[in-house]
Design a protein around this motif. Structure first.
Motif, PDB file in Angstrom:
ATOM      1  N   ILE A   1     -37.617 -17.999  67.405  1.00 61.05           N
ATOM      2  CA  ILE A   1     -36.275 -17.630  66.961  1.00 61.05           C
ATOM      3  C   ILE A   1     -35.696 -18.695  66.047  1.00 61.05           C
ATOM      4  O   ILE A   1     -35.119 -18.398  64.997  1.00 61.05           O
ATOM      5  N   VAL A   2     -35.875 -19.959  66.423  1.00 61.66           N
ATOM      6  CA  VAL A   2     -35.374 -21.063  65.592  1.00 61.66           C
ATOM      7  C   VAL A   2     -36.072 -21.067  64.236  1.00 61.66           C
ATOM      8  O   VAL A   2     -35.448 -21.338  63.203  1.00 61.66           O
ATOM      9  N   ALA A   3     -37.355 -20.745  64.192  1.00 63.72           N
ATOM     10  CA  ALA A   3     -38.088 -20.728  62.928  1.00 63.72           C
ATOM     11  C   ALA A   3     -37.689 -19.546  62.043  1.00 63.72           C
ATOM     12  O   ALA A   3     -37.672 -19.660  60.822  1.00 63.72           O
ATOM     13  N   ALA A   4     -37.360 -18.408  62.638  1.00 59.90           N
ATOM     14  CA  ALA A   4     -37.064 -17.207  61.856  1.00 59.90           C
ATOM     15  C   ALA A   4     -35.601 -17.098  61.458  1.00 59.90           C
ATOM     16  O   ALA A   4     -35.273 -16.394  60.505  1.00 59.90           O
ATOM     17  N   PHE A   5     -34.712 -17.777  62.127  1.00 61.47           N
ATOM     18  CA  PHE A   5     -33.282 -17.598  61.893  1.00 61.47           C
ATOM     19  C   PHE A   5     -32.841 -17.982  60.479  1.00 61.47           C
ATOM     20  O   PHE A   5     -32.064 -17.236  59.867  1.00 61.47           O
ATOM     21  N   PRO A   6     -33.275 -19.097  59.888  1.00 58.00           N
ATOM     22  CA  PRO A   6     -32.824 -19.410  58.523  1.00 58.00           C
ATOM     23  C   PRO A   6     -33.258 -18.367  57.496  1.00 58.00           C
ATOM     24  O   PRO A   6     -32.497 -18.048  56.582  1.00 58.00           O
ATOM     25  N   VAL A   7     -34.455 -17.824  57.642  1.00 56.94           N
ATOM     26  CA  VAL A   7     -34.930 -16.809  56.703  1.00 56.94           C
ATOM     27  C   VAL A   7     -34.095 -15.541  56.819  1.00 56.94           C
ATOM     28  O   VAL A   7     -33.692 -14.949  55.808  1.00 56.94           O
ATOM     29  N   LEU A   8     -33.805 -15.128  58.032  1.00 58.70           N
ATOM     30  CA  LEU A   8     -32.990 -13.928  58.228  1.00 58.70           C
ATOM     31  C   LEU A   8     -31.561 -14.137  57.729  1.00 58.70           C
ATOM     32  O   LEU A   8     -30.965 -13.226  57.154  1.00 58.70           O
ATOM     33  N   THR A   9     -31.013 -15.316  57.917  1.00 56.40           N
ATOM     34  CA  THR A   9     -29.667 -15.606  57.435  1.00 56.40           C
ATOM     35  C   THR A   9     -29.605 -15.568  55.915  1.00 56.40           C
ATOM     36  O   THR A   9     -28.676 -15.000  55.330  1.00 56.40           O
ATOM     37  N   ALA A  10     -30.586 -16.166  55.258  1.00 58.71           N
ATOM     38  CA  ALA A  10     -30.617 -16.151  53.796  1.00 58.71           C
ATOM     39  C   ALA A  10     -30.779 -14.728  53.263  1.00 58.71           C
ATOM     40  O   ALA A  10     -30.114 -14.337  52.292  1.00 58.71           O
ATOM     41  N   THR A  11     -31.627 -13.950  53.896  1.00 58.26           N
ATOM     42  CA  THR A  11     -31.834 -12.565  53.467  1.00 58.26           C
ATOM     43  C   THR A  11     -30.572 -11.741  53.649  1.00 58.26           C
ATOM     44  O   THR A  11     -30.194 -10.955  52.769  1.00 58.26           O
ATOM     45  N   PHE A  12     -29.903 -11.931  54.777  1.00 60.83           N
ATOM     46  CA  PHE A  12     -28.660 -11.198  55.022  1.00 60.83           C
ATOM     47  C   PHE A  12     -27.579 -11.613  54.026  1.00 60.83           C
ATOM     48  O   PHE A  12     -26.830 -10.776  53.520  1.00 60.83           O
ATOM     49  N   GLY A  13     -27.502 -12.899  53.721  1.00 57.83           N
ATOM     50  CA  GLY A  13     -26.529 -13.377  52.734  1.00 57.83           C
ATOM     51  C   GLY A  13     -26.799 -12.809  51.356  1.00 57.83           C
ATOM     52  O   GLY A  13     -25.878 -12.413  50.634  1.00 57.83           O
ATOM     53  N   MET A  14     -28.070 -12.764  50.955  1.00 59.51           N
ATOM     54  CA  MET A  14     -28.414 -12.181  49.658  1.00 59.51           C
ATOM     55  C   MET A  14     -28.099 -10.689  49.624  1.00 59.51           C
ATOM     56  O   MET A  14     -27.638 -10.165  48.601  1.00 59.51           O
ATOM     57  N   LEU A  15     -28.324 -10.000  50.728  1.00 58.60           N
ATOM     58  CA  LEU A  15     -28.002  -8.577  50.790  1.00 58.60           C
ATOM     59  C   LEU A  15     -26.502  -8.346  50.653  1.00 58.60           C
ATOM     60  O   LEU A  15     -26.061  -7.448  49.922  1.00 58.60           O
ATOM     61  N   LEU A  16     -25.708  -9.161  51.333  1.00 66.70           N
ATOM     62  CA  LEU A  16     -24.252  -9.023  51.227  1.00 66.70           C
ATOM     63  C   LEU A  16     -23.760  -9.331  49.818  1.00 66.70           C
ATOM     64  O   LEU A  16     -22.893  -8.628  49.283  1.00 66.70           O
ATOM     65  N   LEU A  17     -24.291 -10.391  49.213  1.00 72.44           N
ATOM     66  CA  LEU A  17     -23.903 -10.712  47.841  1.00 72.44           C
ATOM     67  C   LEU A  17     -24.303  -9.612  46.875  1.00 72.44           C
ATOM     68  O   LEU A  17     -23.542  -9.270  45.964  1.00 72.44           O
ATOM     69  N   ASP A  18     -25.474  -9.052  47.060  1.00 69.04           N
ATOM     70  CA  ASP A  18     -25.931  -7.983  46.178  1.00 69.04           C
ATOM     71  C   ASP A  18     -25.086  -6.735  46.355  1.00 69.04           C
ATOM     72  O   ASP A  18     -24.765  -6.050  45.393  1.00 69.04           O
ATOM     73  N   ARG A  19     -24.705  -6.430  47.572  1.00 67.52           N
ATOM     74  CA  ARG A  19     -23.971  -5.199  47.825  1.00 67.52           C
ATOM     75  C   ARG A  19     -22.502  -5.283  47.408  1.00 67.52           C
ATOM     76  O   ARG A  19     -21.968  -4.352  46.826  1.00 67.52           O
ATOM     77  N   TYR A  20     -21.843  -6.408  47.705  1.00 70.81           N
ATOM     78  CA  TYR A  20     -20.396  -6.476  47.478  1.00 70.81           C
ATOM     79  C   TYR A  20     -20.005  -7.180  46.187  1.00 70.81           C
ATOM     80  O   TYR A  20     -18.977  -6.877  45.605  1.00 70.81           O
ATOM     81  N   LEU A  21     -20.797  -8.124  45.720  1.00 65.26           N
ATOM     82  CA  LEU A  21     -20.466  -8.834  44.489  1.00 65.26           C
ATOM     83  C   LEU A  21     -21.380  -8.455  43.337  1.00 65.26           C
ATOM     84  O   LEU A  21     -21.300  -9.030  42.260  1.00 65.26           O
ATOM     85  N   VAL A  22     -22.253  -7.500  43.541  1.00 71.02           N
ATOM     86  CA  VAL A  22     -23.196  -6.968  42.564  1.00 71.02           C
ATOM     87  C   VAL A  22     -23.985  -8.100  41.907  1.00 71.02           C
ATOM     88  O   VAL A  22     -24.089  -8.194  40.693  1.00 71.02           O
TER      89      VAL A  22
END
Length: 65
Positions: A32-53
């Motif tokens: 979980i500790v190893a996978a959490f930064p990757v999932l956080t970055a992916t989620f952040g990129m998804l939010l930026l792509d969706r709301y800030l285009v």
């Protein structure tokens, strides 16, 4: 959980004498500790792509060539 298992063991208990439950909890916590930064970055990129285009990958044929 990782720190608790590694630092607060019973006196004289080595790593090889720990119960199987502790090993499974330690291994799942490390995954979980190893996978959490990757999932956080992916989620952040998804939010930026969706709301800030924001565009993170080229989608047109001109951008590829």
């Amino acid at each position: 959980m990782v720190t608790t298992i590694l630092k607060l063991r019973a006196p004289g208990m080595g790593y090889m004498r720990m119960p199987v439950f502790c090993w499974t909890a330690l291994s799942s916590s490390m995954l979980i500790v190893a996978a959490f930064p990757v999932l956080t970055a992916t989620f952040g990129m998804l939010l930026l792509d969706r709301y800030l285009v924001c565009t993170f990958s080229p989608t047109t044929a001109a951008a590829i060539s």
